[in-house]
Design an enzyme around this catalytic site. Structure first.
Site, PDB file in Angstrom:
ATOM      1  N   SER A  86      74.030  77.145   9.357  1.00 49.84           N
ATOM      2  CA  SER A  86      72.652  77.573   9.549  1.00 49.84           C
ATOM      3  C   SER A  86      72.340  77.679  11.028  1.00 49.84           C
ATOM      4  CB  SER A  86      71.688  76.567   8.905  1.00 49.84           C
ATOM      5  OG  SER A  86      70.354  76.834   9.284  1.00 49.84           O
ATOM      6  N   LYS A  87      71.583  78.699  11.385  1.00 52.47           N
ATOM      7  CA  LYS A  87      71.185  78.864  12.784  1.00 52.47           C
ATOM      8  C   LYS A  87      70.236  77.753  13.221  1.00 52.47           C
ATOM      9  CE  LYS A  87      71.970  83.837  13.082  1.00 52.47           C
ATOM     10  NZ  LYS A  87      71.414  85.153  13.410  1.00 52.47           N
ATOM     11  N   ARG A  88      69.766  76.941  12.236  1.00 52.56           N
ATOM     12  CA  ARG A  88      68.943  75.784  12.594  1.00 52.56           C
ATOM     13  C   ARG A  88      69.815  74.616  13.048  1.00 52.56           C
ATOM     14  NH1 ARG A  88      66.063  77.995   8.261  1.00 52.56           N
ATOM     15  NH2 ARG A  88      67.247  76.789   6.733  1.00 52.56           N
TER      16      ARG A  88
END
Length: 513
Positions: free
Chosen positions: A276-278
């Site tokens: 995830s880009k988070r």
């Protein structure tokens, strides 16, 4: 929409026959990310496999930025992607920054080419204008979902007559251009997944290839660009596998020879969840800032992703190129264990320390890091001398994962030489002078490389000669003499880290203090 001859007729020759690529078919591959943020490990892996394939076959690695969705473009992201590819040691030979024979390499600067391509498809009847409003399309979607069906466009505007289209255009009606899908889809052999065939016309409506704002969709832009850039092989994420038949229909409509396709399995977290880009720790820039070496990232994402006869830690880029074989890429998802990055970094850092030229660079980096971390506390700047810093690197190789570890609080004693009054040592033990002389004699005899284990045994044996001071008291005294601190690493580890010469000097200073 501005369709016409603005592109100078580059594509016009394909309207009535076959248009050859602008180059013969040497290996030319591309990495084509969208500049919507930082480069992450999944993107780096795709770029790396393209780079390895190009170098394995004496080909060219190209960076193309697919920024046709202007609403998602992040300022500075394009430059950041190219910066990180260069930092990682896999720079493109053609790119927005480098330029090249197929420039420009940014899709927002190639609109004339897409407009001309669309005009060709319209003339052939392979594409048509669609005037359906967003409200109608949304209604179609809701009705499909209520009927538990997959939403799809019903191809309504496909059946408009030329007269009806002309009337709507004259009235200024907004429109997009859709590609006319065909039922007859030929199978293709994917370099990784083998033979595939997806009859897209039976499961989805005709796709939009040019939006109402004049920007192309991915389906059109990547086909036009790959052709004009002479791309011979497309290695991209497996999420595009089902769209490949659609792209092959576009190639057929243009009478162009398609490239060979290879779709890379997903890169997932160790638990099987999506990256995830988070997750801040999946971005290349963040990992670089955290002190991970470029070769570590390349080694890690290939170690978990197959493409080699065996998986082992510690491959260099040169070894990756030599051993890479696209036919060995497995179809199952690659599981990335971020917790192993420290071990990968330890191995590659040790290799750099052992290389005389690379060690020079590390010495300079460490000198700068020490200056930044302890500049105001360095009463004795001899600790910045090249010979001492190099000694620290050689003595600590294999024991640290990142260069920055050496300026952490744990290793502060390496750089801050203590000033301990002699009286303070005597409050710990009246035998301070005798202990100091015995330890100095021990260090003088250490002609071979010190090890923590052997030195610990030697200190134990030495303490047996001191009747009035317990072992714990002797360790407290020596730790204070070596670091000025009552707590910290073991005395043996300190001595090994400092080396016999520096450790002896500190003990002598304390005895004389």
């Amino acid at each position: 929409m501005g369709l016409g001859a603005a592109a100078g007729g580059i594509l016009r020759g394909a309207a009535r026959g076959s248009l050859p690529s602008l180059w013969p078919r040497p290996v030319r591959v591309r990495f084509a990310p969208s500049p919507t943020g930082f480069l992450h490990l999944g993107g780096l892996r795709t770029a790396l496999y393209n780079y390895l394939f190009a170098k394995k076959h004496q080909g060219t690695f190209i960076l193309r930025l697919e920024d046709t969705d202007q609403s998602r473009v992040v300022p500075g992201a394009a430059e950041g992607i190219e910066d990180m590819l260069e930092w990682a040691g896999i720079p493109p030979e053609e790119s927005p920054r480098q330029g090249g024979p197929a420039a420009p390499y940014q899709q927002s600067q190639r609109l004339d080419l897409y407009w001309e391509a669309v005009e060709l498809l319209l003339e052939k009847g392979a594409a048509y204008r669609c005037f359906c409003t967003s409200q109608r399309l949304e209604l179609l979607k809701k009705e499909a979902l209520q009927s538990q069906q997959t939403p799809r466009y019903d191809n309504r505007c496909r059946h408009l007559s030329p007269k009806q289209v002309a009337e709507k255009v004259s009235q200024g009606a907004d429109s997009v251009v859709r590609f006319r899908l065909e039922e007859s889809v030929e199978p293709f052999c994917d370099l990784i997944y083998g033979w595939n065939r997806h009859v897209v016309a039976s499961i989805e409506g005709d796709p939009v290839i040019l939006k109402s704002d004049g920007f192309p969709t991915y389906h059109l832009a990547n086909v036009v660009d790959d052709h004009l850039m002479g791309i011979s092989h497309v290695l991209r994420g497996m999420e595009w596998l089902v769209s490949t038949s659609k792209h092959l229909l576009l190639y057929r409509a243009f009478d162009w020879e398609p490239p060979q396709f290879g779709h890379l399995p997903l890169l997932l977290n160790r638990d099987g969840s999506k990256l995830s880009k988070r997750q801040g720790d999946i971005f290349v820039e963040r990992l670089a800032q955290d002190g991970y070496l470029p070769e570590v990232l390349l080694d890690s994402v290939t170690n978990c992703g197959s493409g080699f006869a065996d998986n082992r830690m510690g491959r260099t880029l040169k070894e990756l190129i030599k051993e890479f074989d696209v036919s060995r890429i497995e179809r199952h998802s690659a599981l990335l264990d971020l917790e192993k990055f420290s071990e990968f970094n330890r191995i590659h850092l040790m290799r750099r320390v052992e290389d005389e030229l690379l060690r020079e660079e590390l010495v300079a980096e460490l000198q700068t890091a020490v200056e930044q971390a302890y500049g105001g506390q360095l009463a004795d700047r001899e600790v910045l001398e090249k010979s001492y810093v190099q000694q620290v690197l050689l003595l600590r190789k294999g024991h640290i994962s990142r260069l920055k570890d050496l300026v952490s609080a744990k290793y502060a004693f390496l750089w801050i030489r203590p000033s301990v009054p002699h009286e303070e040592l005597q409050t710990i033990s009246a035998e301070a002078d005798r202990i100091g002389r015995l330890v100095l004699g021990l260090l003088e005899r250490q002609v071979a490389a010190l090890t923590t284990e052997e030195l610990s045994k030697d200190l134990r044996r030495l303490q047996e000669q001191i009747s009035g001071t317990p072992y714990s008291g002797m360790m407290k005294l020596l730790r204070l003499a070596l670091s000025g601190q009552p707590e910290g690493p073991s005395v043996a580890e300190m001595m090994v880290s400092l080396g016999p010469r520096e450790a002896s000097m500190r003990i002598q200073r304390a005895l004389c203090g």
